[in-house]
Design a protein around this motif. Structure first.
Motif, PDB file in Angstrom:
ATOM      1  N   ASP A 191       0.367  -0.855   0.514  1.00 53.35           N
ATOM      2  CA  ASP A 191      -0.209   0.158  -0.272  1.00 53.35           C
ATOM      3  C   ASP A 191       0.849   1.232   0.110  1.00 53.35           C
ATOM      4  OD1 ASP A 191      -2.382  -1.392  -0.131  1.00 53.35           O
ATOM      5  OD2 ASP A 191      -2.477  -1.350   1.862  1.00 53.35           O
ATOM      6  N   GLN A 192       1.737   1.040   0.797  1.00 55.88           N
ATOM      7  CA  GLN A 192       3.039   2.247   1.085  1.00 55.88           C
ATOM      8  C   GLN A 192       3.461   2.638   0.013  1.00 55.88           C
ATOM      9  OE1 GLN A 192       6.640   1.999   2.786  1.00 55.88           O
ATOM     10  NE2 GLN A 192       6.084   3.824   3.452  1.00 55.88           N
ATOM     11  N   TRP A 193       3.720   1.203  -1.486  1.00 53.73           N
ATOM     12  CA  TRP A 193       4.522   1.994  -2.293  1.00 53.73           C
ATOM     13  C   TRP A 193       3.471   2.258  -3.981  1.00 53.73           C
ATOM     14  CZ3 TRP A 193       8.778   3.015  -4.083  1.00 53.73           C
ATOM     15  CH2 TRP A 193      10.316   2.768  -2.991  1.00 53.73           C
ATOM     16  N   VAL A 194       1.780   1.629  -3.453  1.00 50.82           N
ATOM     17  CA  VAL A 194       1.313   2.766  -4.701  1.00 50.82           C
ATOM     18  C   VAL A 194       0.963   4.212  -3.576  1.00 50.82           C
ATOM     19  CG1 VAL A 194      -1.473   2.786  -4.611  1.00 50.82           C
ATOM     20  CG2 VAL A 194      -0.286   0.451  -4.225  1.00 50.82           C
ATOM     21  N   VAL A 195       0.893   4.637  -2.763  1.00 52.99           N
ATOM     22  CA  VAL A 195       0.901   5.538  -2.187  1.00 52.99           C
ATOM     23  C   VAL A 195       2.138   6.748  -2.998  1.00 52.99           C
ATOM     24  CG1 VAL A 195       1.296   7.851  -0.916  1.00 52.99           C
ATOM     25  CG2 VAL A 195      -0.437   5.974  -0.304  1.00 52.99           C
ATOM     26  N   ARG A 196       3.833   5.987  -2.984  1.00 53.54           N
ATOM     27  CA  ARG A 196       4.723   6.264  -3.504  1.00 53.54           C
ATOM     28  C   ARG A 196       4.866   6.987  -4.788  1.00 53.54           C
ATOM     29  NH1 ARG A 196       8.842   3.191   0.234  1.00 53.54           N
ATOM     30  NH2 ARG A 196       9.325   4.566   1.568  1.00 53.54           N
ATOM     31  N   ARG A 232       1.665   6.867  -6.623  1.00 49.09           N
ATOM     32  CA  ARG A 232       0.731   7.910  -7.510  1.00 49.09           C
ATOM     33  C   ARG A 232       1.830   9.124  -6.626  1.00 49.09           C
ATOM     34  NH1 ARG A 232      -2.584   5.356 -10.518  1.00 49.09           N
ATOM     35  NH2 ARG A 232      -4.235   4.030 -10.075  1.00 49.09           N
ATOM     36  N   SER A 233       2.311   9.377  -5.962  1.00 50.64           N
ATOM     37  CA  SER A 233       3.122  10.486  -5.492  1.00 50.64           C
ATOM     38  C   SER A 233       4.422  11.247  -6.958  1.00 50.64           C
ATOM     39  CB  SER A 233       4.025  10.999  -4.572  1.00 50.64           C
ATOM     40  OG  SER A 233       2.663  10.957  -3.281  1.00 50.64           O
ATOM     41  N   TRP A 234       4.568  10.267  -7.480  1.00 50.30           N
ATOM     42  CA  TRP A 234       5.953  10.125  -8.201  1.00 50.30           C
ATOM     43  C   TRP A 234       5.193  10.525  -9.528  1.00 50.30           C
ATOM     44  CZ3 TRP A 234       8.579   5.340  -6.635  1.00 50.30           C
ATOM     45  CH2 TRP A 234      10.131   6.306  -6.268  1.00 50.30           C
ATOM     46  N   ALA A 235       3.784  10.395  -9.909  1.00 48.34           N
ATOM     47  CA  ALA A 235       2.863  10.258 -11.355  1.00 48.34           C
ATOM     48  C   ALA A 235       2.250  11.603 -10.981  1.00 48.34           C
ATOM     49  CB  ALA A 235       2.102   9.352 -11.099  1.00 48.34           C
ATOM     50  N   LYS A 236       2.657  12.268 -10.113  1.00 46.29           N
ATOM     51  CA  LYS A 236       1.691  13.647 -10.423  1.00 46.29           C
ATOM     52  C   LYS A 236       3.261  14.517 -10.113  1.00 46.29           C
ATOM     53  CE  LYS A 236      -0.634  12.798  -6.372  1.00 46.29           C
ATOM     54  NZ  LYS A 236      -1.741  13.064  -4.848  1.00 46.29           N
ATOM     55  N   GLY A 237       3.716  14.135  -9.980  1.00 45.52           N
ATOM     56  CA  GLY A 237       5.090  15.218 -10.214  1.00 45.52           C
ATOM     57  C   GLY A 237       5.899  15.579  -8.559  1.00 45.52           C
ATOM     58  N   GLU A 238       5.148  14.330  -7.884  1.00 49.93           N
ATOM     59  CA  GLU A 238       5.923  15.027  -6.461  1.00 49.93           C
ATOM     60  C   GLU A 238       6.501  13.831  -5.949  1.00 49.93           C
ATOM     61  OE1 GLU A 238       2.436  14.553  -4.347  1.00 49.93           O
ATOM     62  OE2 GLU A 238       1.623  16.583  -4.974  1.00 49.93           O
ATOM     63  N   VAL A 239       8.036  14.575  -4.752  1.00 49.06           N
ATOM     64  CA  VAL A 239       9.117  12.850  -4.279  1.00 49.06           C
ATOM     65  C   VAL A 239       8.128  12.782  -3.293  1.00 49.06           C
ATOM     66  CG1 VAL A 239      10.504  12.511  -3.136  1.00 49.06           C
ATOM     67  CG2 VAL A 239      10.687  14.693  -5.147  1.00 49.06           C
ATOM     68  N   PRO A 240       7.710  11.524  -3.704  1.00 49.08           N
ATOM     69  CA  PRO A 240       6.944  10.510  -1.613  1.00 49.08           C
ATOM     70  C   PRO A 240       7.954  10.900  -0.973  1.00 49.08           C
ATOM     71  CG  PRO A 240       7.178   9.295  -3.379  1.00 49.08           C
ATOM     72  CD  PRO A 240       8.165  10.679  -4.194  1.00 49.08           C
ATOM     73  N   ALA A 241       6.971  10.790   0.339  1.00 51.46           N
ATOM     74  CA  ALA A 241       7.573  11.498   1.358  1.00 51.46           C
ATOM     75  C   ALA A 241       9.007   9.204   2.164  1.00 51.46           C
ATOM     76  CB  ALA A 241       6.470  11.502   2.659  1.00 51.46           C
ATOM     77  N   GLY A 242       9.461  10.408   2.898  1.00 49.18           N
ATOM     78  CA  GLY A 242      10.282   8.887   3.635  1.00 49.18           C
ATOM     79  C   GLY A 242      11.576   8.895   2.805  1.00 49.18           C
ATOM     80  N   LEU A 243      12.139   9.078   1.197  1.00 53.73           N
ATOM     81  CA  LEU A 243      13.195   9.029   0.005  1.00 53.73           C
ATOM     82  C   LEU A 243      13.849   9.889   0.388  1.00 53.73           C
ATOM     83  CD1 LEU A 243      11.164   7.264  -2.635  1.00 53.73           C
ATOM     84  CD2 LEU A 243      12.015   6.268  -0.497  1.00 53.73           C
ATOM     85  N   GLU A 244      14.947   9.579   0.492  1.00 52.14           N
ATOM     86  CA  GLU A 244      16.373  10.832   0.843  1.00 52.14           C
ATOM     87  C   GLU A 244      16.799  11.330  -0.623  1.00 52.14           C
ATOM     88  OE1 GLU A 244      19.254   8.345   1.911  1.00 52.14           O
ATOM     89  OE2 GLU A 244      18.212   7.440   3.735  1.00 52.14           O
ATOM     90  N   THR A 245      16.563  12.129  -1.320  1.00 54.80           N
ATOM     91  CA  THR A 245      17.552  14.027  -2.176  1.00 54.80           C
ATOM     92  C   THR A 245      18.695  14.087  -2.264  1.00 54.80           C
ATOM     93  OG1 THR A 245      15.451  15.251  -1.367  1.00 54.80           O
ATOM     94  CG2 THR A 245      14.800  13.488  -2.491  1.00 54.80           C
TER      95      THR A 245
END
Length: 270
Positions: free
Chosen positions: A210-215, A217-230
């Motif tokens: 479920d968390q990977w689905v959220v991530r 979808r965030s990428w697909a909207k052009g956002e960086v998912p929470a909890g990942l290092e940039t």
């Protein structure tokens, strides 16, 4: 009306793996039909064989013919290009690779993964010279490039700025010992998740899926998912982006089940 998010394609690395026979592929399925079977159940496959050696144009054409209309392949660039000491000298090898038949995939050609060894350090001048060598198109087909770097020296805003200048994606490695860089640097996102476990029938727990689905979808909207290092500042835009998400390594026997579970969850979400 403009799309609010890009297309998410989930897949695996390759399709020929003996332990998948009887665990993913049904008993009795002809090996010649394994690609067809896998492609009907997920949106993409990363071709690994191109990393190790040349493939025939006829092979690319055959793979295209055996997969659904909306299926997309990514493929690895040759190791003879990325494993060299001086990347700026790779022009002849890049040309040989790009003209070697991969455009026979036509509209099913997805990103090219240029994977570097964990010992390869960031040399700004040499790496920019490499990016300049990557062609934007071949045989009338737009080429999309992504780089998979595995040394911590790449975790710098200078690297992120270079990729954004050339429109190249940085591949995000997750659930592994490899360097994680989740910055959005191109018109698409490429991620490889490596944490499947034998104890989980679908590789990941339901909560992790479920968390990977959220991530995704965030990428697909052009956002960086929470909890990942940039490694650099956030992108100035948040336009929709296509996402290529591959379940790689980990407990490899479980990877197709994880990819199918994610694909189903993404299809069910409104």
């Amino acid at each position: 009306m403009a799309a609010t998010r890009g297309t998410v394609r989930v897949g695996i690395g390759g399709w020929v793996f003996e332990p998948w026979r009887g665990t993913f592929y049904p008993n009795g399925l002809s090996q010649k039909r394994e690609l067809e079977y896998a492609a009907e159940r997920m949106g993409s496959i990363e071709i690994n064989g191109t990393y190790y050696g040349s493939q025939k144009p006829e092979s690319f054409a055959k793979w295209r013919a055996e997969t659904p209309d909306d299926f997309v392949f990514s493929l690895k660039g040759s190791r003879y290009i990325t494993n060299r000491r001086v990347l700026a000298e790779a022009a002849p090898s890049i040309e040989k690779f790009i003209t070697g038949g991969l455009t026979e995939l036509k509209d099913k050609l997805g990103p090219i993964n240029w994977q570097f060894m964990a010992t390869k350090k960031f040399d700004p001048a040499d790496f920019e010279a490499f990016l300049k060598l990557l062609p934007k198109s071949q045989d009338g087909i737009t080429l999309r490039h992504a780089v998979e770097v595995r040394h911590d020296s790449f975790r710098t805003p200078e690297f992120i700025a270079l990729l954004r200048e050339y429109g190249v994606a940085v591949i995000t490695a997750v659930d592994s010992e490899y360097t994680q860089i989740a910055d959005v640097t191109a018109p698409f996102v490429y991620a490889r998740i490596m944490g499947t476990r034998e104890a989980e029938p679908n590789g990941y727990s339901d909560a992790d899926l479920d968390q990977w689905v959220v991530r995704a979808r965030s990428w697909a909207k052009g956002e960086v998912p929470a909890g990942l290092e940039t490694a650099g500042p956030a992108a100035k835009d948040s336009v929709p982006r296509d996402v290529f998400l591959y379940v790689i390594s980990g407990d490899k026997v479980r990877n197709p089940h994880a990819a199918m579970a994610l694909t189903q969850r993404l299809a069910d979400e409104p």
